[in-house]
Write a protein that holds these residues in place. Sequence first.
Motif, mmCIF file in Angstrom:
data_model
loop_
_atom_site.group_PDB
_atom_site.id
_atom_site.type_symbol
_atom_site.label_atom_id
_atom_site.label_comp_id
_atom_site.label_asym_id
_atom_site.label_seq_id
_atom_site.Cartn_x
_atom_site.Cartn_y
_atom_site.Cartn_z
ATOM 1 N N THR A 89 0.807 -1.224 0.000
ATOM 2 C CA THR A 89 0.000 0.000 0.000
ATOM 3 C C THR A 89 0.837 1.269 0.000
ATOM 4 O OG1 THR A 89 -1.764 -1.168 1.204
ATOM 5 C CG2 THR A 89 -1.825 1.247 1.214
ATOM 6 N N PHE A 90 1.791 1.355 0.920
ATOM 7 C CA PHE A 90 2.469 2.624 1.131
ATOM 8 C C PHE A 90 3.556 2.905 0.094
ATOM 9 C CE2 PHE A 90 5.616 5.401 3.194
ATOM 10 C CZ PHE A 90 4.782 6.457 3.556
ATOM 11 N N LYS A 91 4.334 1.904 -0.231
ATOM 12 C CA LYS A 91 5.487 2.114 -1.102
ATOM 13 C C LYS A 91 5.119 2.710 -2.455
ATOM 14 C CE LYS A 91 9.611 -0.236 -2.897
ATOM 15 N NZ LYS A 91 10.300 -1.544 -3.040
ATOM 16 N N PRO A 92 4.070 2.226 -3.146
ATOM 17 C CA PRO A 92 3.704 2.844 -4.426
ATOM 18 C C PRO A 92 3.337 4.324 -4.285
ATOM 19 C CG PRO A 92 2.638 0.701 -4.183
ATOM 20 C CD PRO A 92 3.235 1.035 -2.857
ATOM 21 N N ILE A 93 2.626 4.674 -3.206
ATOM 22 C CA ILE A 93 2.266 6.075 -2.975
ATOM 23 C C ILE A 93 3.528 6.898 -2.742
ATOM 24 C CG2 ILE A 93 1.046 7.652 -1.420
ATOM 25 C CD1 ILE A 93 -0.908 5.369 -0.832
ATOM 26 N N MET A 94 4.415 6.382 -1.915
ATOM 27 C CA MET A 94 5.647 7.081 -1.585
ATOM 28 C C MET A 94 6.478 7.350 -2.842
ATOM 29 S SD MET A 94 9.173 6.189 -1.209
ATOM 30 C CE MET A 94 9.299 4.530 -0.579
ATOM 31 N N GLU A 95 6.642 6.341 -3.675
ATOM 32 C CA GLU A 95 7.467 6.504 -4.870
ATOM 33 C C GLU A 95 6.856 7.526 -5.828
ATOM 34 O OE1 GLU A 95 7.980 2.565 -6.397
ATOM 35 O OE2 GLU A 95 9.592 2.079 -4.991
ATOM 36 N N GLN A 96 5.544 7.519 -5.952
ATOM 37 C CA GLN A 96 4.894 8.486 -6.833
ATOM 38 C C GLN A 96 5.098 9.918 -6.321
ATOM 39 O OE1 GLN A 96 0.650 8.079 -7.135
ATOM 40 N NE2 GLN A 96 0.498 9.387 -8.925
ATOM 41 N N GLU A 97 4.899 10.129 -5.018
ATOM 42 C CA GLU A 97 4.982 11.474 -4.452
ATOM 43 C C GLU A 97 6.408 12.029 -4.500
ATOM 44 O OE1 GLU A 97 2.685 13.467 -3.659
ATOM 45 O OE2 GLU A 97 0.920 12.201 -3.592
#
Length: 466
Positions: free
Chosen positions: A93-101
């Motif tokens: 959940t978190f890693k994809p959001i983090m990489e995008q931001e």
Amino acid sequence: MKKPIIKSSRLLILLVCLIFLAACSGSTENSKPAEPKTAANSSPAGKIPKAAETAEGMIAQKAGWLMKKHFDEDIEAVKPIDWFKYRNFYDETFKPIMEQEIGHYFEKHKNLTSEEVYNYLVYTLGSGQYERFYKPLTAFTHGFQAPELPTEKTDTVETAETPKQANALILIDASGSMKAEVPGGVKMDLAKAAIQQFAAELTEGTNVSLLVYGHIGTGSDADKAKSCQAIESIFPLAKYEKASFQQATDSFQASGWTPLAGAINKAAELLSAYPSDQYANSVYIVSDGIETCGGDPIAAAKKLQEQSIQAKVHIIGFDVDDPGQKQLKAVAEAGGGEYATVKNKEELETQIIKKWRPSVFEIAGKQGVPAHEYVDKISELTNYKVHLTDLSNYEKSRIANATYFLSNQQLIDDKTKEKVLSIIEKRNRLRNDHFEQIYKMKKQKLEEAKNIIDQKVSDWKDQWEK
């Protein structure tokens, strides 16, 4: 008659001009260039706060904005037994959001220094939960109280039931997966060392036996039958003797399959001559996975508990996945014992103290600090430090992963990457060393208080036994 016609023509021309001007105005408005948009919640580099450089500053830092927005606090500060929840949430959940931001941000803010990169990553991914566990760690007190000790003899005669002979059977999983490494070393080596320490510190007079299972053959299907039958008592039930016990633990290596049910049945067979009305029987198991030989370890543990020997089954799961944890916990519950899971050397040693030693330290009569109170306090103190260390290591991992992502995307160069990784490592070590220092100081004070009370009771006993 011409004047009205002229008047009407002028009015028509004026109306056409107004329509034309309005159209031009709208066209000009629509042709304006769109205002540039910034990534949601991102801030210019100049507004990013400088990351703390001291342990105290890092402990007081606020949660990174992505953490606050997307990371549940209870998952970030998950108990060690449930650390898979953190890993799964982070990866899925978190890693994809983090990489995008962070990708959006660094596309717009290039050529940042290593310090600026680190500052932004802490501002985005830092933990804000250190104080949650740091405050109770620094405020920790032992709370021990000495028992009331009469200063005059009385006519009361105290009687105590004769303690039962204690039997401790230790079962160690030697399947091939125990060859894996965890923080602190190889699982098999760490388990052996912890078992040796445990056996050496059993109450004087306790009989101990060491059983090993799965230590023959390999993990191949061809060796399965042979490996599943490999259950051996390598230290027969007897008083502990250091050299012989050491020789026994050195006599095998991790190898094949996992006949857990068979090992428990073997323990029941060895204890069958020791009924519970005369003996205190306990079985201790260190395993890193589920039964793989087709047996039913839950049924075996239940049978062991229900027989006349009434042996309790205590289990430590060593670096076990979710299915393994569920089965091993069910086995311990069926055997009337306790289950704990660990993932590194330190936790293995701590859990052996917490879960096993109290069950064999049966102190009769007057005593100083009761064993269970001491163990509970050690467990409480250790819990604070483990949570803090986990939070610190998780923060380090998040920021390091982000750094590698930026490097792979060519948003920072190799030199900047290496400098950022160096800062990450130094700050993590600074935090963890600080937590360890306070933990050791608090533990020393706790042990000093216990020793003073124990000595006071011992001196009192000596006085009246003369």
